[in-house]
Motif scaffolding. Sequence first.
Motif, mmCIF file in Angstrom:
data_model
loop_
_atom_site.group_PDB
_atom_site.id
_atom_site.type_symbol
_atom_site.label_atom_id
_atom_site.label_comp_id
_atom_site.label_asym_id
_atom_site.label_seq_id
_atom_site.Cartn_x
_atom_site.Cartn_y
_atom_site.Cartn_z
ATOM 1 N N HIS A 46 -0.744 -20.635 31.273
ATOM 2 C CA HIS A 46 -1.239 -20.441 29.913
ATOM 3 C C HIS A 46 -0.801 -19.056 29.425
ATOM 4 C CE1 HIS A 46 -3.773 -23.718 31.290
ATOM 5 N NE2 HIS A 46 -4.278 -23.870 30.091
ATOM 6 N N TYR A 47 -0.155 -19.025 28.265
ATOM 7 C CA TYR A 47 0.367 -17.767 27.747
ATOM 8 C C TYR A 47 0.046 -17.620 26.257
ATOM 9 C CZ TYR A 47 3.264 -17.485 31.963
ATOM 10 O OH TYR A 47 3.691 -17.417 33.253
ATOM 11 N N PHE A 48 -0.192 -16.374 25.857
ATOM 12 C CA PHE A 48 -0.130 -16.027 24.435
ATOM 13 C C PHE A 48 1.305 -15.610 24.163
ATOM 14 C CE2 PHE A 48 -0.056 -12.578 21.264
ATOM 15 C CZ PHE A 48 -0.432 -13.307 20.157
ATOM 16 N N SER A 49 1.958 -16.286 23.247
ATOM 17 C CA SER A 49 3.388 -16.086 23.008
ATOM 18 C C SER A 49 3.630 -15.546 21.606
ATOM 19 C CB SER A 49 4.140 -17.411 23.194
ATOM 20 O OG SER A 49 5.533 -17.222 23.018
ATOM 21 N N THR A 50 4.389 -14.464 21.521
ATOM 22 C CA THR A 50 4.746 -13.884 20.241
ATOM 23 C C THR A 50 6.200 -13.421 20.294
ATOM 24 O OG1 THR A 50 4.117 -12.244 18.558
ATOM 25 C CG2 THR A 50 3.891 -11.582 20.864
ATOM 26 N N GLY A 51 6.641 -12.698 19.295
ATOM 27 C CA GLY A 51 8.016 -12.232 19.252
ATOM 28 C C GLY A 51 8.319 -11.571 17.919
ATOM 29 N N LEU A 52 9.577 -11.205 17.744
ATOM 30 C CA LEU A 52 10.077 -10.634 16.487
ATOM 31 C C LEU A 52 11.397 -11.318 16.174
ATOM 32 C CD1 LEU A 52 9.416 -6.820 17.020
ATOM 33 C CD2 LEU A 52 8.288 -8.293 15.359
ATOM 34 N N PHE A 53 11.386 -12.261 15.245
ATOM 35 C CA PHE A 53 12.561 -13.073 14.982
ATOM 36 C C PHE A 53 13.123 -12.811 13.585
ATOM 37 C CE2 PHE A 53 10.094 -16.194 17.747
ATOM 38 C CZ PHE A 53 10.670 -15.707 18.908
ATOM 39 N N PHE A 54 14.437 -12.759 13.532
ATOM 40 C CA PHE A 54 15.127 -12.866 12.251
ATOM 41 C C PHE A 54 15.282 -14.351 11.955
ATOM 42 C CE2 PHE A 54 19.138 -13.843 10.158
ATOM 43 C CZ PHE A 54 18.978 -13.171 8.949
ATOM 44 N N SER A 55 14.769 -14.791 10.824
ATOM 45 C CA SER A 55 14.804 -16.202 10.458
ATOM 46 C C SER A 55 15.404 -16.357 9.066
ATOM 47 C CB SER A 55 13.392 -16.803 10.491
ATOM 48 O OG SER A 55 13.413 -18.169 10.114
ATOM 49 N N SER A 56 16.499 -17.084 8.974
ATOM 50 C CA SER A 56 17.103 -17.355 7.672
ATOM 51 C C SER A 56 16.721 -18.758 7.213
ATOM 52 C CB SER A 56 18.630 -17.209 7.742
ATOM 53 O OG SER A 56 19.182 -18.097 8.686
ATOM 54 N N LYS A 57 16.409 -18.874 5.924
ATOM 55 C CA LYS A 57 16.005 -20.145 5.332
ATOM 56 C C LYS A 57 16.718 -20.317 3.995
ATOM 57 C CE LYS A 57 11.337 -19.440 7.238
ATOM 58 N NZ LYS A 57 9.883 -19.474 6.933
ATOM 59 N N GLN A 58 16.462 -21.450 3.350
ATOM 60 C CA GLN A 58 17.047 -21.687 2.042
ATOM 61 C C GLN A 58 15.988 -22.140 1.051
ATOM 62 O OE1 GLN A 58 19.706 -24.943 1.424
ATOM 63 N NE2 GLN A 58 18.109 -26.461 1.652
ATOM 64 N N ALA A 59 16.275 -21.928 -0.215
ATOM 65 C CA ALA A 59 15.521 -22.546 -1.308
ATOM 66 C C ALA A 59 16.554 -23.254 -2.177
ATOM 67 C CB ALA A 59 14.756 -21.510 -2.109
ATOM 68 N N ALA A 60 16.571 -24.575 -2.134
ATOM 69 C CA ALA A 60 17.563 -25.356 -2.875
ATOM 70 C C ALA A 60 16.856 -26.479 -3.611
ATOM 71 C CB ALA A 60 18.624 -25.906 -1.931
ATOM 72 N N PHE A 61 17.119 -26.596 -4.909
ATOM 73 C CA PHE A 61 16.417 -27.608 -5.686
ATOM 74 C C PHE A 61 17.282 -28.100 -6.843
ATOM 75 C CE2 PHE A 61 15.372 -23.499 -7.508
ATOM 76 C CZ PHE A 61 15.504 -23.699 -8.874
ATOM 77 N N GLN A 62 16.874 -29.229 -7.368
ATOM 78 C CA GLN A 62 17.491 -29.833 -8.552
ATOM 79 C C GLN A 62 16.401 -30.025 -9.601
ATOM 80 O OE1 GLN A 62 20.505 -33.133 -8.268
ATOM 81 N NE2 GLN A 62 18.837 -34.305 -9.177
#
Length: 208
Positions: free
Chosen positions: A68-84
Amino acid sequence: MKKLFIIAILSISCFTVKAQVKFGFKAAPQLSFNRFQSTGDTYEIESNGSSLKLLLGPTFDFPFRDNHYFSTGLFFSSKQAAFQASNVNTNRVEEESYDLQYLQVPLTLKLFTEEIGLDKKIYFQFGTTADFRLQGIISDDNLLNQVDFFDFTALLATGLEYRLGINTRIYAGFYYNRGFLNAVKETNIDEEWRLNNDTLGLELGVTF
């Protein structure tokens, strides 16, 4: 934003000094897609597909019971916003797409099974993430003007871990992030829009 990144690193570093921790690194190609809603009568808005993005960064797993672990981190996360967006009065259709970049801090539980084979365990991870925008949108010419600084998501993941040595382990699995908060801070029209960011990824990592 640099100050926020430095503070986050120092906070986790101070915590790791006082507790036993498994340090690692994770990289993940992820599909980013959106859920859109409009409260106005002028535009009909819908998501415009998905895009392949990237998540990567260090991980920190703190044990509190066997497997059993408490899991964390520091991530660079790229996402998008795309719409019509379709104007119901003029039948004009407009498409917009933007790249969003976040510093992601997961706050999760990571649970392991007993060995299912020689040096192999299945893991399950669940919890939340706090996402802080590194780069957003400010546009006076398009429909979407600005996205919010903060997002909050649910995280579910599962995969297989393989032990290479006494302390070294590699793992691979799948995860799903579902955005809770409205990412739209401001539009250039007299309507309120709601955008939720979701990601589905294949994670590959190593812990020491």
